[in-house]
Every structure is written in structure tokens, then in C-alpha cells.
Design a protein around this motif. Structure first.
Motif, PDB file in Angstrom:
ATOM      1  N   ASP A 354     -37.431 -50.830  43.210  1.00  0.00           N
ATOM      2  CA  ASP A 354     -36.138 -51.280  42.687  1.00  0.00           C
ATOM      3  C   ASP A 354     -36.278 -52.007  41.356  1.00  0.00           C
ATOM      4  O   ASP A 354     -35.382 -51.962  40.518  1.00  0.00           O
ATOM      5  CB  ASP A 354     -35.455 -52.202  43.703  1.00  0.00           C
ATOM      6  N   GLN A 357     -35.957 -49.764  38.487  1.00  0.00           N
ATOM      7  CA  GLN A 357     -34.681 -49.046  38.452  1.00  0.00           C
ATOM      8  C   GLN A 357     -33.562 -49.908  37.896  1.00  0.00           C
ATOM      9  O   GLN A 357     -32.505 -49.391  37.525  1.00  0.00           O
ATOM     10  CB  GLN A 357     -34.300 -48.568  39.863  1.00  0.00           C
ATOM     11  N   GLN A 358     -33.776 -51.216  37.837  1.00  0.00           N
ATOM     12  CA  GLN A 358     -32.714 -52.106  37.394  1.00  0.00           C
ATOM     13  C   GLN A 358     -32.435 -51.924  35.906  1.00  0.00           C
ATOM     14  O   GLN A 358     -33.337 -51.681  35.116  1.00  0.00           O
ATOM     15  CB  GLN A 358     -33.095 -53.567  37.668  1.00  0.00           C
ATOM     16  N   SER A 359     -31.179 -52.054  35.550  1.00  0.00           N
ATOM     17  CA  SER A 359     -30.785 -51.963  34.147  1.00  0.00           C
ATOM     18  C   SER A 359     -31.215 -53.219  33.408  1.00  0.00           C
ATOM     19  O   SER A 359     -31.050 -54.333  33.896  1.00  0.00           O
ATOM     20  CB  SER A 359     -29.270 -51.780  34.045  1.00  0.00           C
ATOM     21  N   ASP A 416     -32.999 -48.825  30.594  1.00  0.00           N
ATOM     22  CA  ASP A 416     -33.361 -48.406  31.943  1.00  0.00           C
ATOM     23  C   ASP A 416     -34.589 -47.522  31.873  1.00  0.00           C
ATOM     24  O   ASP A 416     -35.029 -47.117  30.801  1.00  0.00           O
ATOM     25  CB  ASP A 416     -32.198 -47.690  32.644  1.00  0.00           C
ATOM     26  N   SER A 417     -35.154 -47.198  33.045  1.00  0.00           N
ATOM     27  CA  SER A 417     -36.436 -46.498  33.103  1.00  0.00           C
ATOM     28  C   SER A 417     -36.350 -45.055  32.646  1.00  0.00           C
ATOM     29  O   SER A 417     -37.383 -44.428  32.388  1.00  0.00           O
ATOM     30  CB  SER A 417     -36.997 -46.545  34.535  1.00  0.00           C
ATOM     31  N   ASP A 418     -35.139 -44.499  32.549  1.00  0.00           N
ATOM     32  CA  ASP A 418     -34.993 -43.115  32.098  1.00  0.00           C
ATOM     33  C   ASP A 418     -34.696 -43.010  30.604  1.00  0.00           C
ATOM     34  O   ASP A 418     -34.526 -41.910  30.088  1.00  0.00           O
ATOM     35  CB  ASP A 418     -33.867 -42.422  32.884  1.00  0.00           C
ATOM     36  N   HIS A 449     -44.582 -43.432  40.636  1.00  0.00           N
ATOM     37  CA  HIS A 449     -43.569 -42.714  41.414  1.00  0.00           C
ATOM     38  C   HIS A 449     -44.208 -41.691  42.359  1.00  0.00           C
ATOM     39  O   HIS A 449     -43.761 -41.521  43.499  1.00  0.00           O
ATOM     40  CB  HIS A 449     -42.581 -42.027  40.475  1.00  0.00           C
TER      41      HIS A 449
END
Length: 458
Positions: A354, A357-359, A416-418, A449
Motif C-alpha cells: 500500500d 500505491q499511495q498518491s 504515484d507509482s505509475d 511486485h
């Protein structure tokens, strides 16, 4: 990028005036380093734009050659690191992954086989085959295997014995000892070094990190660890190695990372922890921003992958301002609110997942461009590899952590992660961009991941 040797700074004032303090050896050495760094920066600021772009280039091929050669052959001088052989694997395999270099299958299998021989029959990994298992080398071995990322690598970890090993090292106070001594002795009663091995925040971090990564962290392992780390926070806000000791940057990372993985970060005085760093950073920003007004050439490469790395699905987006005024308190408020959602959760591995994944609406709490500048200009060695500072030799340890720091600084402004870093957040040519890492474990994000998916099914 070393310049001509500098004359040694004076070690004191006028001998006729005994009131003037004399400099320590450490202060003299620090002044020498600062002089070397200043000379390197002076060359950059006076160079033509094309020359600046070349000076700020990451020498990928040279670093890959240096690291790959080390995996296959090390000279006789490395015998002093005989008890650190899993660390040597990690210090080479991880930076190669950051550089998106794929090892050949035979070499990967050889590394997995070697680390399997470092694994103790009762759990944990020693510094070499037949050596006593130790939490530090266990951390290095597991991170290496996760970075290799094959089913053979994952399956080689005896998770049942690893769990038992960690439980044996657990102190009643919640702390961990670094290694298990003779079972006939009664140790682990105090938070300090003794015949059974050190008890400190580093041991707590390596235990929690490994247990979280391979999904064996449970209430029994976690119990009391957060309280122990909280007792190590000092009046300055940083975290010491043990209660009542002096705060230290390395222990501060270990303590904070472990508490985030435990979902217990609120046990720290977070405003005090970050406050000192913010104050120092703001002073440095005022100085460095003046130096960085010169424009750097940062060109985005063509191709489908906007990041220029092996990560898929990256799309650039608007950057956050990076402004720090008032942001730390917003940051802590969000962390505490989000942690309340997990008060009754027991899926500890999910906390590490998590986290990435957090912004990120805060932006970097450090000068990410200045850090990249130092690493590219002062830490790189032309023949390959990276070093601590000008005047020092290259080594695999600093190659690993310099490249990790370079990656963190490149991605620190992404929301973010992406997302991919915008060109203005990558110093030098955009081809300098490394793979992103999971900052709590220091493994490449894609590798994390893959491991998370594998061990979640176990």
C-alpha cells in the motif's frame, strides 16, 4: 572528475594566540572534500551547454562492466569481506537491476546456488557457507534473491525455518539481536551489544523488512518492535541505534522504514523527525537554487516507453509544485488518518504494498536535483563504479547505494507509482533515468511486485 590536488587547510590559528581553536583531523578532511567538490562544480558552471550535458551523463556501460566483472571475479584483497559475501551479491545484483541490465541464466543460477549454501539448516543466512546466520546477511541474501526474481530464487528461501530463526532472535523488549548465540546462554535481556550479538534498530529493520518481503511477518514477530524503536527517538527527532544513544541518519531510516512496514509510524514524533531535516533542506535550497539557475539539457527520448526504462504503462503527468511550506503537517495528518484504516488489519505484507500505491501530493522533502548533481559529478568514476566522495576509491557498496539514491531522487516528484518523472526532474539527459525502487526495501519496484505476488500465494 577530480581536479588538481588542493593544499591542506590549516589545522589551527596563530600559535601565538592559544585562544584560537585547532581543527580536528575530521574537520581538515571535510574541508579538503569540500574544496574538491567546489572545484568540480566550478568547472560545471563555467562550461558550455554541450559540455554540461556530457558532464551530467550517467556512464551506464562503464558501471555495468564494473559490476558484472565483480560478480564473476574478485581479487584477493576481498578476503577481508569473507563474512559479507551475500552483501557483495546484493551490492552488485541490485545496481545492475537499477541499470536495467539482465544477468544471463547461468550466472543467476550460480548466485541462487551459492546463497542456498549460505542458508543455515535452522534458518537465516550466514556471511558465507558454514557461517553463523545473521540478520544483516539474511537481509542481503533475501533482497538478492528477490532481485533475481525467478521461481528458483524464491523457492530457495526456507520460509518456515526463517520465521523460526527470527523468532529465536526476538528479545522480550521487542528488539532483535543480530545473530543467535549458543542456545544454552540466556541473552537478549538488554538493548545493547553483548556476546549474543548486537541489539539495535538495524536488527529490527532487517528482520521486519525480510519478514514483510517474504510474507512471514505476523503479530508474534511484530509485537513490541514499534515500541522499542519509538524509545530510540531522541530529543532532536532522529532515531538512535538504541535507547539513550545519539541519533543517526542510517538508524533513522531503519527505524522509520520498519515502523511503516508495521503500520506504526504514528508511534514516532513525526513532526520532530522531519522538522530538523526540513529546516536544513530549506537552508540548502536557498544556496543551491542560486547555483542551479543555469539551464541543463534534459531531452526526453523517443519511443513508446515514456520513462525510457523497462517499466510498462508509464505516462507523464503534471508535477506537483514540490513546495514544502506547511506540507509536513499535511503529510503526517494523511499518514495518521490512513493508518487508522488498518488498526485491526493483520496482513502485514499489505502495508509495504500500500505504501507505494499511495498518491504523493507532497513532493520531495529534499533537493532532488542537487542530490542527482552530486552523484553524477562527484560520485562517478570514469572507469566504472561509484564512490563515497571525491578522493575516495570506487567500490560495490557505494555503487549500490549511490544508484539507489539517484533513482529515488529522479522519481521523488512523481505523484504515484505509475507516473514517470518529468524531464525537469531528471538531471542531465533523460537516458540517465534508472528503474524505480521500493524505498522501504531498496529493491527495484518491478522485482518487488513479482515477489509480492509470489509470496502472497504461499
Amino acid at each position: 572528475m577530480d581536479s588538481s590536488p588542493q593544499p591542506a587547510p590549516p589545522t589551527g590559528g596563530d600559535p601565538a594566540d592559544p585562544e584560537l581553536p585547532r581543527l580536528t583531523v575530521t574537520q581538515v578532511e571535510q574541508m579538503k572534500v569540500e574544496a574538491r567538490v567546489a572545484d568540480i562544480y566550478r568547472v560545471l558552471f563555467g562550461a558550455a551547454p554541450n559540455t554540461k550535458s556530457i558532464m551530467l551523463e550517467l556512464w551506464r556501460d562503464q558501471h555495468i562492466e564494473y559490476l558484472t566483472h565483480g560478480l564473476r571475479h574478485l581479487g584477493p584483497a576481498f578476503h577481508v569481506l569473507d563474512a559479507n559475501r551475500p552483501w557483495l551479491c546484493y551490492w552488485m545484483v541490485h545496481p545492475l537491476a537499477l541499470l536495467d541490465e539482465v544477468l544471463d541464466d547461468d550466472l543467476e543460477d550460480d548466485i541462487v546456488d551459492f546463497l542456498a549454501r549460505c542458508q543455515d539448516k535452522d534458518g537465516g543466512y550466514g556471511g558465507g557457507p558454514g557461517q553463523l546466520p545473521h540478520l544483516a546477511t539474511t537481509y542481503a541474501a533475501v533482497n538478492t534473491l528477490v532481485t533475481i526474481g525467478s521461481e528458483m530464487a524464491f523457492s530457495s528461501i526456507n520460509r518456515d525455518n526463517l520465521y523460526k530463526f527470527m523468532l529465536r532472535l526476538k528479545d522480550e523488549s521487542g528488539a532483535f539481536s543480530s545473530f543467535r548465540a549458543d542456545a544454552g546462554h540466556s541473552f537478549f535481556l538488554h538493548h545493547r551489544m553483548h556476546d549474543g550479538g548486537e541489539i539495535d534498530v538495524r536488527a529490527s529493520y532487517t528482520a521486519i523488512s525480510v519478514a514483510s518481503l517474504v510474507n512471514i511477518l505476523d503479530v508474534e514477530l511484530a509485537k513490541g518492535v514499534g515500541d522499542y524503536i519509538a524509545r530510540c527517538q531522541t530529543y532532536e527527532g532522529g532515531i538512535a541505534g538504541e535507547p539513550h544513544a545519539e541519533a543517526h541518519g542510517g538508524y533513522t531510516f531503519c527505524g522509520l522504514a520498519a515502523l511503516i512496514l508495521l503500520n506504526e509510524a504514528e508511534k514516532l514524533d513525526l513532526p520532530r523527525l522531519i522538522g530538523a531535516a526540513i529546516a536544513l533542506t530549506q537552508k540548502l535550497v536557498m544556496i543551491i537554487d542560486e547555483q542551479l539557475k543555469l539551464s541543463y539539457s534534459c531531452k526526453k527520448p523517443s519511443g513508446e516507453d515514456a520513462c525510457g526504462t523497462s517499466s510498462s504503462g508509464c505516462t507523464s503527468e503534471k508535477s506537483s509544485s514540490g513546495k514544502t511550506d506547511g506540507l509536513p503537517f499535511f503529510f503526517f495528518h494523511e499518514m495518521k488518518n490512513s493508518s487508522l484504516l488498518f488498526v485491526y488489519a493483520v496482513d502485514y505484507a499489505k502495508f509495504g504494498f500500500d505504501f507505494v500505491q499511495q498518491s504523493n501530493q507532497v513532493g520531495p522533502l529534499f533537493h532532488n536535483i542537487a542530490l542527482q548533481q552530486y552523484i553524477l559529478l562527484c560520485a562517478q568514476v570514469l572507469e566504472g563504479g561509484l564512490r563515497d566522495k571525491p578522493g575516495k576509491n570506487r567500490d560495490h557498496y557505494h555503487s549500490c547505494y549511490c544508484l539507489s539514491g539517484l533513482s529515488v531522487s529522479q522519481y521523488s516528484a512523481t505523484t504515484d507509482s505509475d507516473s514517470c518523472p518529468l524531464p525537469q526532474h531528471v538531471l542531465g539527459p533523460y537516458s540517465n533515468l534508472l528503474e524505480p525502487i521500493h524505498p522501504l526495501y531498496n529493491v527495484v519496484l518491478d522485482k518487488y511486485h513479482t515477489a509480492y505476488e509470489f509470496f502472497s500465494q504461499e
